[in-house]
Design an enzyme around this catalytic site. Structure first.
Site, PDB file in Angstrom:
ATOM      1  N   TRP A  73     -23.459  -8.365  46.112  1.00  0.00           N
ATOM      2  CA  TRP A  73     -24.106  -7.364  45.270  1.00  0.00           C
ATOM      3  C   TRP A  73     -23.887  -5.952  45.795  1.00  0.00           C
ATOM      4  CZ3 TRP A  73     -27.465  -6.967  40.987  1.00  0.00           C
ATOM      5  CH2 TRP A  73     -28.180  -5.775  40.885  1.00  0.00           C
ATOM      6  N   MET A  74     -23.658  -5.002  44.863  1.00  0.00           N
ATOM      7  CA  MET A  74     -23.712  -3.588  45.207  1.00  0.00           C
ATOM      8  C   MET A  74     -24.456  -2.848  44.118  1.00  0.00           C
ATOM      9  SD  MET A  74     -20.114  -1.644  44.312  1.00  0.00           S
ATOM     10  CE  MET A  74     -20.730  -0.303  45.288  1.00  0.00           C
ATOM     11  N   ASN A  75     -25.129  -1.733  44.504  1.00  0.00           N
ATOM     12  CA  ASN A  75     -25.669  -0.830  43.502  1.00  0.00           C
ATOM     13  C   ASN A  75     -25.465   0.612  43.941  1.00  0.00           C
ATOM     14  OD1 ASN A  75     -28.112  -2.142  45.045  1.00  0.00           O
ATOM     15  ND2 ASN A  75     -29.019  -0.247  44.307  1.00  0.00           N
ATOM     16  N   ASP A  76     -26.461   1.432  43.975  1.00  0.00           N
ATOM     17  CA  ASP A  76     -26.339   2.886  44.034  1.00  0.00           C
ATOM     18  C   ASP A  76     -25.312   3.413  45.030  1.00  0.00           C
ATOM     19  OD1 ASP A  76     -28.639   2.079  42.815  1.00  0.00           O
ATOM     20  OD2 ASP A  76     -29.949   3.503  43.807  1.00  0.00           O
ATOM     21  N   GLN A  91     -25.421   0.896  48.335  1.00  0.00           N
ATOM     22  CA  GLN A  91     -26.373  -0.181  48.539  1.00  0.00           C
ATOM     23  C   GLN A  91     -25.646  -1.518  48.393  1.00  0.00           C
ATOM     24  OE1 GLN A  91     -30.506   0.742  48.274  1.00  0.00           O
ATOM     25  NE2 GLN A  91     -29.152   1.658  49.775  1.00  0.00           N
ATOM     26  N   TRP A 112     -33.177   1.857  51.535  1.00  0.00           N
ATOM     27  CA  TRP A 112     -32.823   2.142  50.151  1.00  0.00           C
ATOM     28  C   TRP A 112     -32.078   3.472  50.027  1.00  0.00           C
ATOM     29  CZ3 TRP A 112     -37.619   0.334  46.781  1.00  0.00           C
ATOM     30  CH2 TRP A 112     -37.727  -1.057  46.891  1.00  0.00           C
ATOM     31  N   ARG A 153     -39.175   7.802  46.368  1.00  0.00           N
ATOM     32  CA  ARG A 153     -37.898   7.345  46.923  1.00  0.00           C
ATOM     33  C   ARG A 153     -36.719   8.240  46.516  1.00  0.00           C
ATOM     34  NH1 ARG A 153     -39.769   3.386  43.278  1.00  0.00           N
ATOM     35  NH2 ARG A 153     -38.518   2.983  41.427  1.00  0.00           N
ATOM     36  N   ASP A 186     -36.494   4.821  35.481  1.00  0.00           N
ATOM     37  CA  ASP A 186     -36.739   3.430  35.836  1.00  0.00           C
ATOM     38  C   ASP A 186     -37.189   2.619  34.624  1.00  0.00           C
ATOM     39  OD1 ASP A 186     -36.973   1.261  37.609  1.00  0.00           O
ATOM     40  OD2 ASP A 186     -39.083   1.667  37.974  1.00  0.00           O
TER      41      ASP A 186
END
Length: 590
Positions: A73-76, A92, A135, A201, A289
């Site tokens: 998995w990857m995100n931001d 991330q 994060w 955050r 969000d």
């Protein structure tokens, strides 16, 4: 941090072995010399070469030139920057699987924003201030040229707090090792500052005001009001919360991954994040969000008194506002490329496949191509374009002569690799008399494009291309334009990305996307550039005024089974005034 999942258990508790070292960093922060004591815990199970092995070779949906890690998995995108001639991308990443969790800061470097070298994770849980998660955050280049990272950690109470990390060796252009100060967290929710501990955050790149103090904003909310909380510091270590947020807006919910940066009103060149003045506007971007979409406003920033950002008159705040990308694109982050005086935008593209399919293929998520971003000459929106370095991957050019595309017709363009391509074309509409009247109920272009798909005949349009198309057109992703008659003798141009026939696999998300383009078809050509990369169709309309990224998983239009067609299913004729297509070589990414 672009996720609505709850915090995971501490990955530090599962560490096979750890080594604690304490080192002293002497860094010039622009206000004298500050000695920072930092501790660093090494996770040997994350530093094995096995964690970076490519276990996903020859998968039909793995991209060839869009950035993605070898697996999982990857995100931001986090803290992209240029340092000592190298571009750095942090992101991330879950080192343990293809779903969100166990998040660390993965790290890769590049000389050209196209080919990337992976390194070991740069930041991962190692302190009480981040034991339940590391994060999203951002990098800032200090006055002495040294980078620092501010990031969100999750503490033992599952509160979101802000931490800092420094490079262990500033002389290392690859910035392989990072250390943290035991002073972490630097910013935290308390009873006195009235911060929502579960909505605090994603610190931005910091900037310097006219008083010499640093500023940074952090995404938050109070009830349904989205907020960009402002902090100030003299030394980058001791931060004080401002009495008022930089900006807020009602009924927008949590603001994730905020970004705040200046743009020039007189030049497409980028500006350092601390720039301000008479020929400067500012952009505030937030990721919502609640809707999993982003929007931005353009406005004026006054740092002289209360540090107030005011959107320009007419700016829409919320889900109906301007967006960088009207498709799969979230948690974006810009940085100033000081080597080429440009501002570059990165954005996360998540999957449209099911979680079960993601686990089977062993990975999830990737990055859009890096884009140069600047203020349009109208001053009302931003313009984006893929970085020019991407063109080095072009090969085997195919040109189509100027061609009149009759209503109801299509033709195939061949001679290049249609599953892995860069396509540029432009249209002219000589006669707009057949344009239909625009329905004002189409507040969002996505609503229009969902109702009027590529197979619905119109007056002027749909016309465009069918990418990742099977020979019999059982599968295709259509990117097209429609032109309508608006009010006051003006025309409305809609750009659509239609996924309804993108795959015979019905477990995938096939939502349609749309954007309205600020283009006058009576005076201007309608341009389209589309980057096709196996399971990505990333399109730029109106010379970058509208961008739509689609994530598709065809079952027939794979490899040599993929084709590309130009089509016009409207009643009126359109002229293809230019058409060029290139096969794209594979970038060196993993």
């Amino acid at each position: 941090m672009a996720t609505s999942f709850s915090s995971t258990s501490s990955s530090s508790s599962s560490a096979i072995a750890s080594l604690v070292c304490v080192c002293l960093l002497s860094l010039l922060l622009g206000h004298g010399i500050l000695r920072v004591e930092a501790s660093h815990k090494v996770y040997r199970h994350l530093q094995s070469s096995e964690s970076l092995a490519d276990s996903s070779a020859d998968q039909p949906y793995r991209t060839a030139y869009h950035f993605q890690p070898p697996k999982n998995w990857m995100n931001d995108p986090n803290g992209p920057m240029i340092y000592k001639g190298l571009y750095h991308l942090f992101y991330q990443w879950n080192p343990k699987g293809a779903v969100w969790g166990n998040i660390v800061w993965a790290h890769s470097t590049s000389k050209d924003l196209v080919n990337w070298i992976p390194h070991e994770p740069a930041i991962y849980p190692s302190q009480p201030a981040d034991m339940n998660g590391t994060w999203s955050g951002s990098a800032t280049i200090l006055p002495n040229g040294t980078p620092v990272i501010l990031y969100t950690g999750i503490n033992p109470a599952n509160q979101q707090v802000q931490n800092i990390a420094f490079p262990k060796k500033a002389s290392d252009p690859y910035l392989i090792e990072w250390v943290k100060t035991p002073k972490n967290p630097l910013m935290a929710p308390t009873a006195s500052n009235m911060i929502n501990a579960s909505s605090f955050r994603d610190p931005t790149t910091a900037w310097v005001g006219p008083d010499g103090r640093w500023r940074v904003i952090i995404g938050s909310k109070r009830g349904r009001r989205g907020m960009a909380i402002l902090y100030r510091s003299k030394d980058f270590i001791h931060w004080v919360k401002a009495q008022h947020p930089l900006h807020s807006a009602p009924n927008t919910g949590m603001w994730e991954c905020p970004d705040f940066f200046p743009v020039s009103t007189v030049s497409p060149l980028g500006l350092d994040t601390s720039s301000n003045g008479p020929h400067v506007k500012h952009v505030l971007k937030v990721s919502l969000d609640d809707t999993r979409k982003e929007y931005y406003t353009i406005g004026t920033y006054d740092p002289s008194k209360k540090d107030v950002y005011t959107p320009d008159a007419g700016s829409v705040e919320g889900d109906l506002g301007l967006r960088f990308d009207y498709g799969k694109f979230y948690a974006s982050k810009t940085f100033f490329d000081s080597a080429k005086n440009r501002r570059i935008l990165w954005g996360w593209i998540n999957e449209s496949s099911s979680v079960e399919d993601d686990i089977k293929k062993g990975w999830s998520g990737l990055q859009a191509v890096p884009r140069v971003i600047w203020l349009d000459k109208s001053g009302k929106q931003l313009v984006q374009w893929p970085v020019m370095e991407l063109e080095k991957l072009r090969t085997g050019r195919v040109d189509v002569p100027s061609k009149l595309l009759r209503g109801g017709s299509k033709f195939e363009v061949s001679g290049f690799t249609a599953s892995q391509a860069d396509v540029e074309l432009s249209f002219e509409v000589k006669n707009l008399d057949k344009a239909e009247k625009f329905d004002p109920s189409w507040v969002k272009a996505q609503d229009l494009c969902t109702q009027k798909t590529a197979t619905v005949k119109g007056g002027i349009g749909p016309f465009g291309i069918m990418a990742l198309a099977s020979k019999g057109l059982e599968e295709y992703t259509a990117i097209f334009f429609r032109i309508f008659k608006g009010t006051n003798n003006k025309y409305v141009v809609a750009m659509c990305s239609d996924q309804t026939k993108s795959s015979l696999n019905n477990s995938t998300d096939k939502a349609n996307y749309g954007a309205f383009l600020d283009v006058d078809p009576a005076k201007e050509k309608l341009s389209l550039r589309t980057l096709i990369d196996r399971s990505i169709v990333e399109s730029f309309g109106g010379e970058g005024k509208g961008c739509i990224t689609a994530r598709v998983y065809p079952t027939k239009a794979i490899g040599d089974g993929a084709h590309l067609y130009a089509f016009n299913y409207g009643a009126g004729d359109v002229l293809i005034s230019s058409f060029s297509a290139w096969s794209m070589k594979k970038a060196q990414i993993n």
